[in-house]
Scaffold this motif. Structure first.
Motif, PDB file in Angstrom:
ATOM      1  N   ALA A  46      -7.982   5.715  -7.159  1.00 21.80           N
ATOM      2  CA  ALA A  46      -6.965   6.099  -8.134  1.00 21.80           C
ATOM      3  C   ALA A  46      -5.919   6.975  -7.477  1.00 21.80           C
ATOM      4  CB  ALA A  46      -7.609   6.828  -9.306  1.00 21.80           C
ATOM      5  N   GLY A  47      -4.660   6.609  -7.634  1.00 20.21           N
ATOM      6  CA  GLY A  47      -3.564   7.389  -7.088  1.00 20.21           C
ATOM      7  C   GLY A  47      -2.959   6.817  -5.831  1.00 20.21           C
ATOM      8  N   LEU A  48      -3.524   5.732  -5.294  1.00 18.06           N
ATOM      9  CA  LEU A  48      -2.963   5.118  -4.090  1.00 18.06           C
ATOM     10  C   LEU A  48      -2.289   3.803  -4.438  1.00 18.06           C
ATOM     11  CD1 LEU A  48      -5.635   5.637  -1.303  1.00 18.06           C
ATOM     12  CD2 LEU A  48      -3.626   6.981  -1.788  1.00 18.06           C
ATOM     13  N   SER A  49      -1.188   3.521  -3.773  1.00 14.68           N
ATOM     14  CA  SER A  49      -0.462   2.267  -3.981  1.00 14.68           C
ATOM     15  C   SER A  49      -1.172   1.125  -3.252  1.00 14.68           C
ATOM     16  CB  SER A  49       0.962   2.415  -3.455  1.00 14.68           C
ATOM     17  OG  SER A  49       0.945   2.581  -2.052  1.00 14.68           O
ATOM     18  N   PRO A  50      -0.900  -0.116  -3.628  1.00 15.40           N
ATOM     19  CA  PRO A  50      -1.517  -1.250  -2.918  1.00 15.40           C
ATOM     20  C   PRO A  50      -1.248  -1.272  -1.412  1.00 15.40           C
ATOM     21  CG  PRO A  50      -0.642  -1.988  -5.004  1.00 15.40           C
ATOM     22  CD  PRO A  50      -0.201  -0.552  -4.832  1.00 15.40           C
ATOM     23  N   PRO A  51      -0.024  -0.950  -0.934  1.00 14.17           N
ATOM     24  CA  PRO A  51       0.138  -0.896   0.530  1.00 14.17           C
ATOM     25  C   PRO A  51      -0.719   0.176   1.193  1.00 14.17           C
ATOM     26  CG  PRO A  51       2.280  -1.040  -0.531  1.00 14.17           C
ATOM     27  CD  PRO A  51       1.277  -0.813  -1.613  1.00 14.17           C
ATOM     28  N   ALA A  52      -0.907   1.301   0.520  1.00 11.80           N
ATOM     29  CA  ALA A  52      -1.762   2.349   1.087  1.00 11.80           C
ATOM     30  C   ALA A  52      -3.221   1.894   1.111  1.00 11.80           C
ATOM     31  CB  ALA A  52      -1.623   3.640   0.296  1.00 11.80           C
ATOM     32  N   LEU A  53      -3.653   1.178   0.071  1.00 11.38           N
ATOM     33  CA  LEU A  53      -5.022   0.642   0.062  1.00 11.38           C
ATOM     34  C   LEU A  53      -5.217  -0.373   1.182  1.00 11.38           C
ATOM     35  CD1 LEU A  53      -5.663   0.212  -3.759  1.00 11.38           C
ATOM     36  CD2 LEU A  53      -6.750   1.842  -2.225  1.00 11.38           C
ATOM     37  N   ALA A  54      -4.188  -1.180   1.439  1.00  4.40           N
ATOM     38  CA  ALA A  54      -4.278  -2.145   2.540  1.00  4.40           C
ATOM     39  C   ALA A  54      -4.364  -1.426   3.876  1.00  4.40           C
ATOM     40  CB  ALA A  54      -3.071  -3.080   2.515  1.00  4.40           C
TER      41      ALA A  54
END
Length: 120
Positions: free
Chosen positions: A26-34
């Protein structure tokens, strides 16, 4: 020349995409998750999903009103890191992931961890 079966042809091909489940943070964008997934795959001391588990363990420890009474069990607990993992070890994993990420994407995770650190 005889025709090969389609199943055999597909079995001999390299998979193009590796579909693995990445638990959301929670709180991270999809590019950050990638980026987190890339760092977890590229480091030999990390494994897929360790960042999400580390955030969960560190968040649970920080928000626990009895955190000052936490002590590591002498017998090591049940041995499963996701169950009885050390919150301080989880915090070290988060530092390792932050240092492995690009500056732009690490800023998001660092912001999330800094909020938890400030409440600790």
């Amino acid at each position: 020349m005889p025709r090969r079966r389609p199943g055999r042809v597909r079995a001999e091909q390299w998979p193009r995409h590796r579909l693995t489940y990445q638990p959301p943070i929670a709180g991270l964008s999809p590019p950050a998750l990638a980026e987190v997934a890339r760092v977890e795959r590229s480091r030999n001391y990390l494994w897929p999903g360790v960042t999400a588990e580390s955030v969960r363990i560190w968040r649970g420890f920080v928000r626990d009103p009895y955190r000052n009474l936490w002590s590591e069990y002498e017998d090591g607990g049940c041995g499963v890191w996701e169950c009885c993992g050390s919150p301080f070890e989880a915090r070290e994993f988060l530092d390792a992931v932050i240092h492995g990420m690009s500056r732009r994407r690490a800023r998001e995770l660092r912001f999330l961890v800094d909020q938890l650190d400030n409440s600790y």
